[in-house]
Design an enzyme around this catalytic site. Sequence first.
Site, PDB file in Angstrom:
ATOM      1  N   HIS A 299       9.314  -1.315  -3.162  1.00 24.50           N
ATOM      2  CA  HIS A 299       7.851  -1.291  -3.663  1.00 24.50           C
ATOM      3  C   HIS A 299       7.930  -0.018  -4.701  1.00 24.50           C
ATOM      4  CE1 HIS A 299       7.020  -3.679  -0.112  1.00 24.50           C
ATOM      5  NE2 HIS A 299       6.093  -4.033  -0.513  1.00 24.50           N
TER       6      HIS A 299
ATOM      7  N   ASP B 276       8.109  -5.163  -5.568  1.00 23.22           N
ATOM      8  CA  ASP B 276       6.816  -5.796  -5.516  1.00 23.22           C
ATOM      9  C   ASP B 276       5.612  -4.542  -6.214  1.00 23.22           C
ATOM     10  OD1 ASP B 276       7.526  -7.979  -4.272  1.00 23.22           O
ATOM     11  OD2 ASP B 276       6.649  -7.490  -2.473  1.00 23.22           O
TER      12      ASP B 276
END
Length: 259
Positions: free
Chosen positions: A224, A76
Amino acid sequence: MKRMVRYLLLGLLTVSMLASYAEASPINGAYHFGFKKSQNGQLPSIDQEGFKSILEHNHAIFLGDTKQKELYLTFDNGYENGFTPAILDVLRDKKVPAAFFVTGHYLKDQPELVKRMAAEGHIVGNHSWSHPDMTRISNGQIKEELEKVKSEVQRLTGQQGTFLRPPRGIFNNRTLAESYAQGYINVFWSVAYKDWDTNVQRGAQYAHQQVLKQLHPGAVILLHSVSKDNTEALGSIIDEARKQGYAFKSLNDLKTKTY
């Protein structure tokens, strides 16, 4: 100003991202994606979470083919924290495909990195333009959020874009149905840990252990890209997974989902 934007985006990314339970709002029927984590190679489960039938009905993904030792690596990218170039270097050197789910902020701020992702064979996925709770906006607003990202990704890379990761993992039947009607496959995850807080990084070995202990056949891994730990551990995670007999696949290869 840049620091303020960064902290604002970090706050958006952290809210309910990795809830270990599913809680439905009485107002909009919203769920926060959660799952029972894998242990010792066993499959994770969403059987107790209350949304299994919703995911199935709307063709959403949280697992790949659980009969194959295959892994799907996803990141992400809400904002850039200086680590994505190094992540891309590792993926290039290790010949591993990945999917990067980007926001409008990322597209505007880092167009060259987005181009590099696509040029090196990765999927540039849709994470919405402004990272809203999509259960609290109209279908028309959902369409606008997704179309703006799709249009900009296509302009930068030529990719059409079919994969969506709902912001903060929040969804309901309406948001899944609406995005599926727009041609998107919602992609959740079956391996994750608390990696997004840039003020709480615990070292590469910690990241390595957190990911490896959850591996299972058909795993969709969520990392992430703002995490220093992830960046430094990525090469060793890939090497160890391969030693265990796993192969890394693209989401484009994902044909089977098991709930």
